[in-house]
Design a protein around this motif. Sequence first.
Motif, PDB file in Angstrom:
ATOM      1  N   LYS A  19       0.858  -1.188   0.000  1.00  0.00           N
ATOM      2  CA  LYS A  19       0.000   0.000   0.000  1.00  0.00           C
ATOM      3  C   LYS A  19       0.892   1.234   0.000  1.00  0.00           C
ATOM      4  CE  LYS A  19      -4.029  -2.015   2.073  1.00  0.00           C
ATOM      5  NZ  LYS A  19      -5.099  -1.894   3.039  1.00  0.00           N
ATOM      6  N   ARG A  22       0.509   8.326  -0.977  1.00  0.00           N
ATOM      7  CA  ARG A  22       0.938   9.351  -1.942  1.00  0.00           C
ATOM      8  C   ARG A  22       0.848  10.721  -1.283  1.00  0.00           C
ATOM      9  NH1 ARG A  22       1.450   7.809  -7.298  1.00  0.00           N
ATOM     10  NH2 ARG A  22       0.902   5.642  -7.726  1.00  0.00           N
ATOM     11  N   ASN A  27       1.000  11.693  -8.304  1.00  0.00           N
ATOM     12  CA  ASN A  27       0.152  10.685  -8.924  1.00  0.00           C
ATOM     13  C   ASN A  27       0.826   9.885 -10.028  1.00  0.00           C
ATOM     14  OD1 ASN A  27      -2.322  10.812  -7.495  1.00  0.00           O
ATOM     15  ND2 ASN A  27      -2.693  12.818  -8.394  1.00  0.00           N
ATOM     16  N   ALA A  50       3.182   0.330  -9.743  1.00  0.00           N
ATOM     17  CA  ALA A  50       1.875   0.821  -9.304  1.00  0.00           C
ATOM     18  C   ALA A  50       1.501   1.908 -10.304  1.00  0.00           C
ATOM     19  CB  ALA A  50       1.954   1.383  -7.895  1.00  0.00           C
ATOM     20  N   PRO A  51       0.393   1.741 -11.030  1.00  0.00           N
ATOM     21  CA  PRO A  51       0.015   2.717 -12.046  1.00  0.00           C
ATOM     22  C   PRO A  51      -0.248   4.106 -11.445  1.00  0.00           C
ATOM     23  CG  PRO A  51      -1.237   0.690 -12.293  1.00  0.00           C
ATOM     24  CD  PRO A  51      -0.529   0.613 -10.977  1.00  0.00           C
ATOM     25  N   GLY A  53      -1.699   7.215  -9.943  1.00  0.00           N
ATOM     26  CA  GLY A  53      -2.883   7.445  -9.123  1.00  0.00           C
ATOM     27  C   GLY A  53      -3.299   6.284  -8.242  1.00  0.00           C
ATOM     28  N   GLN A  54      -2.740   5.094  -8.456  1.00  0.00           N
ATOM     29  CA  GLN A  54      -3.131   3.926  -7.659  1.00  0.00           C
ATOM     30  C   GLN A  54      -2.364   3.901  -6.330  1.00  0.00           C
ATOM     31  OE1 GLN A  54      -5.619   1.645  -8.598  1.00  0.00           O
ATOM     32  NE2 GLN A  54      -5.926   3.259 -10.108  1.00  0.00           N
ATOM     33  N   VAL A  55      -3.001   3.375  -5.292  1.00  0.00           N
ATOM     34  CA  VAL A  55      -2.365   3.326  -3.977  1.00  0.00           C
ATOM     35  C   VAL A  55      -2.070   1.891  -3.525  1.00  0.00           C
ATOM     36  CG1 VAL A  55      -3.280   5.543  -3.201  1.00  0.00           C
ATOM     37  CG2 VAL A  55      -4.591   3.453  -2.797  1.00  0.00           C
ATOM     38  N   GLU A  56      -2.320   0.931  -4.401  1.00  0.00           N
ATOM     39  CA  GLU A  56      -2.029  -0.462  -4.057  1.00  0.00           C
ATOM     40  C   GLU A  56      -1.387  -1.178  -5.236  1.00  0.00           C
ATOM     41  OE1 GLU A  56      -5.323  -2.660  -2.512  1.00  0.00           O
ATOM     42  OE2 GLU A  56      -5.764  -1.183  -0.967  1.00  0.00           O
ATOM     43  N   ALA A  57      -0.543  -2.139  -4.890  1.00  0.00           N
ATOM     44  CA  ALA A  57       0.067  -3.020  -5.885  1.00  0.00           C
ATOM     45  C   ALA A  57       0.296  -4.359  -5.204  1.00  0.00           C
ATOM     46  CB  ALA A  57       1.379  -2.434  -6.396  1.00  0.00           C
TER      47      ALA A  57
END
Length: 104
Positions: A19, A22, A27, A50-51, A53-57
């Motif tokens: 997680k 940011r 972003n 992690a793309p 703007g995303q907050v998870e990978a």
Amino acid sequence: AVTAPAPVKQGAEAELPVKLTRLYNYNDPVMIQATLPQGVAGITIAQVQAPAGQVEAKLVVKAAANATPGAHQVTIKATATLNSQQAATEQVVTLTVEKVEAVK
């Protein structure tokens, strides 16, 4: 933040969720990679991105049938590029590989 995964058995795979927090409206994509300690064999963890703007990978942990069993300290590193400068943060998690006895 990285949550330690459940133990993974030799010859199996598991997901290692990551997680991201940011800050400052950042972003852009973030690269996430894992480094295993020396002497640990048979485990692969592919780098992921992690793309934007995303907050998870999720890192995928693959343990070969001959993976080194035991508790291993794995370093997770997230790297972002901000104003043409790379910024990185690291966290250590314990990855446990369970030995699978051969069927007799």
